[in-house]
Design an enzyme around this catalytic site. Structure first.
Site, PDB file in Angstrom:
ATOM      1  CD  GLU A   1      11.962   0.950  -2.047  1.00  0.00           C
ATOM      2  OE1 GLU A   1      11.074   0.980  -1.181  1.00  0.00           O
ATOM      3  OE2 GLU A   1      11.845   1.508  -3.155  1.00  0.00           O
TER       4      GLU A   1
ATOM      5  CG  ASP B   1       7.825  -3.360  -6.047  1.00  0.00           C
ATOM      6  OD1 ASP B   1       7.601  -2.248  -6.553  1.00  0.00           O
ATOM      7  OD2 ASP B   1       8.384  -3.497  -4.944  1.00  0.00           O
TER       8      ASP B   1
ATOM      9  CD1 TRP C   1      -0.354  -0.066  -6.495  1.00  0.00           C
ATOM     10  CD2 TRP C   1      -0.276   1.956  -7.460  1.00  0.00           C
ATOM     11  NE1 TRP C   1       0.931   0.396  -6.397  1.00  0.00           N
ATOM     12  CE2 TRP C   1       1.005   1.634  -6.972  1.00  0.00           C
ATOM     13  CE3 TRP C   1      -0.463   3.188  -8.105  1.00  0.00           C
ATOM     14  CZ2 TRP C   1       2.094   2.491  -7.117  1.00  0.00           C
ATOM     15  CZ3 TRP C   1       0.624   4.043  -8.226  1.00  0.00           C
ATOM     16  CH2 TRP C   1       1.894   3.688  -7.741  1.00  0.00           C
TER      17      TRP C   1
ATOM     18  CG  PHE D   1       5.423  -3.765   1.793  1.00  0.00           C
ATOM     19  CD1 PHE D   1       4.079  -3.407   1.667  1.00  0.00           C
ATOM     20  CD2 PHE D   1       6.326  -2.764   2.152  1.00  0.00           C
ATOM     21  CE1 PHE D   1       3.655  -2.091   1.867  1.00  0.00           C
ATOM     22  CE2 PHE D   1       5.918  -1.450   2.357  1.00  0.00           C
ATOM     23  CZ  PHE D   1       4.585  -1.108   2.217  1.00  0.00           C
TER      24      PHE D   1
ATOM     25  CD  GLN E   1       3.984  -5.175  -2.933  1.00  0.00           C
ATOM     26  OE1 GLN E   1       3.876  -4.289  -2.100  1.00  0.00           O
ATOM     27  NE2 GLN E   1       3.766  -6.449  -2.637  1.00  0.00           N
TER      28      GLN E   1
HETATM   29  C1  FRU Z   1       9.356  -0.761  -4.125  1.00  0.00           C
HETATM   30  C2  FRU Z   1       8.606  -0.929  -2.818  1.00  0.00           C
HETATM   31  C3  FRU Z   1       9.171  -2.077  -2.004  1.00  0.00           C
HETATM   32  C4  FRU Z   1       8.022  -2.454  -1.126  1.00  0.00           C
HETATM   33  C5  FRU Z   1       6.841  -2.236  -2.040  1.00  0.00           C
HETATM   34  C6  FRU Z   1       5.607  -1.717  -1.354  1.00  0.00           C
HETATM   35  O1  FRU Z   1       8.592  -0.140  -5.106  1.00  0.00           O
HETATM   36  O2  FRU Z   1       8.615   0.275  -2.087  1.00  0.00           O
HETATM   37  O3  FRU Z   1      10.336  -1.744  -1.292  1.00  0.00           O
HETATM   38  O4  FRU Z   1       8.099  -3.768  -0.675  1.00  0.00           O
HETATM   39  O5  FRU Z   1       7.252  -1.309  -3.021  1.00  0.00           O
HETATM   40  O6  FRU Z   1       4.536  -1.637  -2.251  1.00  0.00           O
END
Ligand code: FRU
Length: 454
Positions: A214, A36, A33, A95, A52
């Site tokens: 976010e 971001d 997966w 994150f 991410q």
């Molecule tokens: C946005 C988010 C961020 C967070 C990350 C976690 O897509 O929710 O706010 O840091 O993804 O994977």
């Protein structure tokens, strides 16, 4: 959870990734997966894209930072995982965050996500650094920002995604927070990247900020200050990405907003981050099908999520424009008759010199479905998807006239840059067989085809 364990798993499983829907131009994780983009930066001769990443499967789960690098923003080299959730303060997820170079060292500021036994969530901001972009050291005094530095009403469970930058010799970070149940963008300040103080709230009391905001971003473009944010909206409303333009008053540390508009009118565009290199403001977003986030995971593809094409943001006569930051390997320009059918490469950038006039259309066809673009009124370009899986319809507002129309087409994504890039929309679709035909109905026109399959 360690980097070594994730790397071992990746080596053993990368061969299981299915090719069917996998992009050729857009970046995807080698396995598992992706969401971001994080830590976008040009450092030591490469563009770096951290992201991410769940390296163990195609669903969102315990976040790591994946890492790719590129010389040209088209061809990416996969590098070892940069950070794993291996500290007390980030044990439930490393994150999102951002990067900055200071004294030749690459620093990243990111959110540590912790879910306690009783389900209580706590988010803090943390610092790590690297001298080779690959191996990171997490600061021994992390976290550098925690609940105590939230303004009154701030929720420690929703405090994340620091975007760090400099202004007049000081470090700043914009960070997203839920304050009294609504999204805000907060500004923090530091002299050394390690000690941070709360300064002010830059954006609040705006329905578009949702119940939580976010991935905030701050930069200056064409003499204006910009705040970009992705909002979690209440009541199942689509999560949209907006750009607020205005002026940050550095004396009072307040933001005066002059305008607000969606950065991309598609529903599948989220969490963009930008960086600057050689005077260009480059934006990379995450693309996923907003209503079928787990489609690829549920269909045993063993990968999920892709980045949008890197785009350059400019301001032309006070109007925001976006254009792909990359070009294809082959360049071919053909004249299209009033109705024309052409074979097109699976991964290509297609540019029509003149956009569509009212009533004109382009169909991108696969044996299993079609993506249609039709100019229905002077200021509406309608984007439709028809296939067994879904029927979708999305209006794209094109108030700025015809201009050139550029389509970035890939195996399961299409990005539309209409009116010379003044109106943009991203789309993710799942057709079992690739799109291979373009059907055009309009005035005689010029089509440029750039292929990425060479
Ligand atoms: C946005 C988010 C961020 C967070 C990350 C976690 O897509 O929710 O706010 O840091 O993804 O994977």
């Amino acid at each position: 959870m360690t980097i070594q364990a994730a790397e071992k798993f990746a080596k053993e499983n990368t061969a299981q990734v299915a090719a069917q829907y996998r992009p050729k131009i857009h970046f995807a994780a080698p396995y598992g997966w992706l969401n971001d983009p994080n830590g976008l930066i040009y450092y030591q001769g490469y563009y770096h894209l951290y992201y991410q990443h769940n390296p163990y499967g195609a669903n969102w789960d315990t976040m790591h930072w994946g890492h790719g690098r590129s010389k040209d923003l088209v061809h990416w080299e996969d590098l070892p995982i940069a950070m794993a959730p291996d500290e007390e303060y980030d044990r439930s997820g490393v994150f999102s965050g951002s990067a900055i170079v200071h004294d030749n060292r690459l620093y990243v500021m990111y959110t540590g996500h912790v879910v306690a036994e009783d389900g209580t969530v706590t988010e803090t901001q943390n610092i790590a650094w690297s001298d080779d972009s690959i191996h990171f050291t997490k600061y021994e005094k992390n976290p550098v920002l925690a609940a105590a530095q939230l303004p009154a009403g701030g929720d420690p469970a929703d405090f994340r995604d620091p975007k760090v930058f400099t202004h007049a010799g000081r470090f700043y970070a914009v960070i997203a927070a839920a304050v009294d149940g609504a999204g805000q963008i907060l500004l923090y300040e530091s002299e050394d990247l390690l000690h941070w103080q709360y300064t002010s709230s830059l954006l609040a009391n705006l329905p578009e900020l949702g119940r939580m905001t976010e991935c905030p971003d701050f930069f200056t473009i064409g003499g204006q200050d910009a705040l970009v944010f992705s909002a979690i909206m209440p009541n199942e409303e689509p999560h949209l990405v907006q750009i607020a333009l205005g002026k940050l008053d550095w004396a009072t540390k307040t933001f005066q907003m002059d305008s607000l508009q969606p950065l991309d009118q598609g529903l599948d565009f989220y969490a963009p981050q930008s960086f600057e290199h050689n005077g260009r403001r480059i934006v990379i977003p995450w693309l996923r099908h907003a209503e079928m986030v787990n489609y690829l995971a549920d269909h045993d593809q063993n990968w999920n999520g892709q980045m949008g094409i890197p785009r350059i943001l400019t301001m032309v006569d006070g109007q925001l424009r976006q254009t792909p930051a990359v070009t294809g390997a082959a360049l071919q320009t053909v004249t299209l008759a009033e109705t024309a059918t052409r074979s097109i490469p699976v991964a290509s950038i297609l540019t029509l010199k003149k956009g569509l006039a009212v009533g004109q259309s382009i169909d991108l066809e696969s044996p299993d479905g079609v993506v249609k673009l039709r100019q229905t009124t002077a200021d509406t370009l309608e984007l439709q998807v028809h296939c067994d899986l879904e029927q979708r319809q999305l209006p794209i507002k094109t108030p700025t006239g015809q201009g050139a129309l550029t389509l970035v087409l890939d195996r399961s994504a299409l990005e539309v840059f209409a009116s010379d890039g003044a109106a943009v929309a991203s789309l993710v679709f799942f057709f079992p067989s690739a799109i291979d035909t373009l059907k055009y109905a309009g005035e005689a026109n010029q089509l440029t085809v750039q292929s990425f399959e060479a």
